[in-house]
Design a protein around this motif. Structure first.
Motif, PDB file in Angstrom:
ATOM      1  N   MET A   1       7.869 -17.951 -18.392  1.00  0.00           N
ATOM      2  CA  MET A   1       9.227 -17.807 -17.954  1.00  0.00           C
ATOM      3  C   MET A   1       9.814 -19.194 -17.689  1.00  0.00           C
ATOM      4  N   LYS A   2      11.015 -19.404 -18.214  1.00  0.00           N
ATOM      5  CA  LYS A   2      11.683 -20.696 -18.044  1.00  0.00           C
ATOM      6  C   LYS A   2      12.507 -20.694 -16.766  1.00  0.00           C
ATOM      7  N   ASN A   3      12.424 -21.822 -16.078  1.00  0.00           N
ATOM      8  CA  ASN A   3      13.241 -21.985 -14.871  1.00  0.00           C
ATOM      9  C   ASN A   3      14.606 -22.549 -15.254  1.00  0.00           C
ATOM     10  N   ALA A   4      15.637 -21.996 -14.678  1.00  0.00           N
ATOM     11  CA  ALA A   4      16.990 -22.514 -14.910  1.00  0.00           C
ATOM     12  C   ALA A   4      17.157 -23.804 -14.098  1.00  0.00           C
ATOM     13  N   PRO A   5      17.817 -24.803 -14.666  1.00  0.00           N
ATOM     14  CA  PRO A   5      18.004 -26.050 -13.911  1.00  0.00           C
ATOM     15  C   PRO A   5      18.829 -25.798 -12.646  1.00  0.00           C
TER      16      PRO A   5
END
Length: 139
Positions: A1-5
């Motif tokens: 899962m990618k973290n949002a900046p």
């Protein structure tokens, strides 16, 4: 899962707006400095007033209520003015300000001495002082 900046990228200020902001800031800083200097000069004037015919580099160093005897505004230090002396007009550079008998005067240095001016007159400490009525009218 990618973290949002968590932060967004910085937006740039346009160059023209940045120049206007810097110029306005510099003008405000100069106005604050001038106001501070005027307050310092006023306080100094209370304890140690400038004697008559003594040169002062700023108008705020002189006592208040002085009369300027010319139609045109008071020239700034470094300005070149035309002075009427003994019926002859000569160019002079404003070096400072002075006062005498309630009148505001200019401390000047002539760029070209008239032939009729004697050596004795030029060596006098009041020789470079002119008042508004001695300035030539603008053409």
């Amino acid at each position: 899962m990618k973290n949002a900046p968590a932060t967004r990228p910085a937006r740039r200020i346009p160059a023209a707006r940045l120049a206007r902001l810097r110029a306005a800031n510099a003008a405000k800083r100069q106005a604050r400095e001038d106001a501070w200097q005027a307050r310092q000069d006023a306080a100094e004037q209370l304890t140690n007033p400038v004697p008559e015919f003594e040169a002062a580099p700023r108008l705020t160093m002189l006592p208040g209520g002085l009369h300027w005897s010319a139609q045109q505004p008071v020239p700034a230090v470094g300005a070149t003015v035309t002075v009427n002396r003994d019926g002859h007009q000569e160019r002079a550079e404003v070096k400072g300000y002075t006062h005498a008998a309630g009148f505001l005067g200019l401390v000047t240095e002539t760029t070209h001495h008239a032939r009729t001016a004697s050596r004795r007159k030029r060596s006098s400490p009041r020789a470079g002082v002119v008042f508004g009525s001695q300035l030539a009218l603008a053409a």
